[in-house]
Every structure is written in structure tokens, then in C-alpha cells.
Scaffold this motif. Structure first.
Motif, PDB file in Angstrom:
ATOM      1  N   GLN A   3       0.841  -1.196   0.000  1.00  0.00           N
ATOM      2  CA  GLN A   3       0.000   0.000   0.000  1.00  0.00           C
ATOM      3  C   GLN A   3       0.873   1.241   0.000  1.00  0.00           C
ATOM      4  OE1 GLN A   3      -2.903  -0.252   3.258  1.00  0.00           O
ATOM      5  NE2 GLN A   3      -4.449  -0.728   1.729  1.00  0.00           N
ATOM      6  N   LEU A   4       0.502   2.190  -0.835  1.00  0.00           N
ATOM      7  CA  LEU A   4       1.149   3.491  -0.893  1.00  0.00           C
ATOM      8  C   LEU A   4       0.048   4.536  -0.799  1.00  0.00           C
ATOM      9  CD1 LEU A   4       3.571   2.757  -3.868  1.00  0.00           C
ATOM     10  CD2 LEU A   4       4.171   2.848  -1.445  1.00  0.00           C
ATOM     11  N   GLY A  33      13.798   1.563  -4.221  1.00  0.00           N
ATOM     12  CA  GLY A  33      13.756   2.941  -4.641  1.00  0.00           C
ATOM     13  C   GLY A  33      12.306   3.394  -4.760  1.00  0.00           C
ATOM     14  N   MET A  34      12.116   4.683  -4.730  1.00  0.00           N
ATOM     15  CA  MET A  34      10.778   5.256  -4.828  1.00  0.00           C
ATOM     16  C   MET A  34      10.786   6.390  -5.850  1.00  0.00           C
ATOM     17  SD  MET A  34       8.914   3.544  -2.666  1.00  0.00           S
ATOM     18  CE  MET A  34       7.458   4.572  -2.536  1.00  0.00           C
ATOM     19  N   GLY A  35       9.624   6.662  -6.383  1.00  0.00           N
ATOM     20  CA  GLY A  35       9.515   7.751  -7.342  1.00  0.00           C
ATOM     21  C   GLY A  35       8.257   8.560  -7.123  1.00  0.00           C
ATOM     22  N   ALA A  97       5.401   5.869  -6.213  1.00  0.00           N
ATOM     23  CA  ALA A  97       5.478   4.512  -6.741  1.00  0.00           C
ATOM     24  C   ALA A  97       6.720   3.809  -6.212  1.00  0.00           C
ATOM     25  CB  ALA A  97       5.510   4.534  -8.268  1.00  0.00           C
ATOM     26  N   ARG A  98       6.653   2.485  -6.187  1.00  0.00           N
ATOM     27  CA  ARG A  98       7.740   1.653  -5.721  1.00  0.00           C
ATOM     28  C   ARG A  98       8.400   0.961  -6.905  1.00  0.00           C
ATOM     29  NH1 ARG A  98       7.280  -4.157  -2.719  1.00  0.00           N
ATOM     30  NH2 ARG A  98       6.807  -4.753  -4.867  1.00  0.00           N
ATOM     31  N   THR A  99       9.722   0.883  -6.871  1.00  0.00           N
ATOM     32  CA  THR A  99      10.436   0.260  -7.980  1.00  0.00           C
ATOM     33  C   THR A  99      10.228  -1.249  -8.004  1.00  0.00           C
ATOM     34  OG1 THR A  99      12.434   0.006  -6.640  1.00  0.00           O
ATOM     35  CG2 THR A  99      12.248   2.008  -7.970  1.00  0.00           C
ATOM     36  N   GLY A 120       0.493   4.573  -5.700  1.00  0.00           N
ATOM     37  CA  GLY A 120      -0.531   5.103  -4.830  1.00  0.00           C
ATOM     38  C   GLY A 120      -1.706   5.616  -5.640  1.00  0.00           C
ATOM     39  N   GLN A 121      -2.725   6.084  -4.938  1.00  0.00           N
ATOM     40  CA  GLN A 121      -3.939   6.548  -5.617  1.00  0.00           C
ATOM     41  C   GLN A 121      -3.801   7.966  -6.144  1.00  0.00           C
ATOM     42  OE1 GLN A 121      -3.520   6.714  -2.394  1.00  0.00           O
ATOM     43  NE2 GLN A 121      -4.240   8.755  -1.847  1.00  0.00           N
TER      44      GLN A 121
END
Length: 129
Positions: A3-4, A33-35, A97-99, A120-121
Motif C-alpha cells: 500500500q502506498l 527505490g521510490m519515485g 510509486a515503488r520500484t 498510490g492513488q
């Protein structure tokens, strides 16, 4: 499950600031990593900022350099996007977002949406002139 959840969006006047947060759960946050991406009406989704799993490697899209700052707190499972001197052209839905790849692949960032697997939403950011 992964969940994001983004928060912190809103309506702000040109020149103002907002701080977006993305709270992550369901996975080992410090491994990925995250974006931050954004999508404005009628436009394609674009990368805004990307940060490696350690936070030591960061990328910004050219239009936000010097105004936006991405950071992460691995102890809190949260990634942030501090947005200063906002402009009307920053108006968009912002998503974290997650890599797909983990820290095993190196301490690097990723810039393509295809490099990310969970989203995420989104949170709306509207900048008035």
C-alpha cells in the motif's frame, strides 16, 4: 499487500509551497527505490523525482530542479516531496510509486514508469495564478 498512500495535496497560489507524503506498508520499504510522478489533464504521466533505496541518489526532472526536494525516512516508511515556489504548470495529480528492483540491483534511481510496480492513488495539486 503493498500500500502506498499519498497525502498533502491541495490548492495553493503561485509561489506557494506544499509537502507531499507517501506512507508505505506491506513491504520492506528500505529495500526499494521510490519515485514521484505527476499527470496533468491531457498530458502523459511524467517523472518528477526519483530516490534510491538509501536516499543517496536522487534525480529531478528539469522543470522542478531548485524548487522541489525529495527525501525519505526509512524508519517511518515514508517518502516526501517538498514543493516550493509552485507554478500553475505544476498542477497535476501526484503519485508515488515503488520500484520493481530491490537494493540488490544497486543504490540507484529509476526514471521510467515501467520501472515501477506499485502505485498510490494520487493526490491533487492545484496551483492558481
Amino acid at each position: 499487500q503493498v500500500q502506498l498512500v499519498e497525502s498533502g495535496g491541495g490548492l495553493v497560489r503561485s509561489g506557494g509551497s506544499l509537502r507531499l507524503s507517501c506512507a508505505a506498508s506491506g513491504f520492506t520499504f528500505s529495500w526499494y527505490g521510490m519515485g514521484w510522478f505527476r499527470q496533468a489533464p491531457g498530458k502523459e504521466r511524467e517523472i518528477v523525482a526519483a530516490i534510491s533505496w538509501s536516499g543517496g541518489n536522487i534525480l529531478y526532472t528539469e522543470s522542478v530542479k531548485g524548487r522541489f526536494t525529495v527525501a525519505r525516512d526509512n524508519a517511518k516508511n515514508t517518502v516526501y516531496l517538498q514543493m516550493n515556489n509552485l507554478k500553475p504548470e505544476d498542477t497535476a495529480v501526484y503519485s508515488c510509486a515503488r520500484t520493481k528492483l530491490t537494493a540488490i540491483s544497486g543504490d540507484t534511481y529509476y526514471t521510467r514508469a515501467d520501472d515501477y510496480t506499485d502505485w498510490g492513488q494520487g493526490t491533487q495539486v492545484t496551483v492558481s495564478s
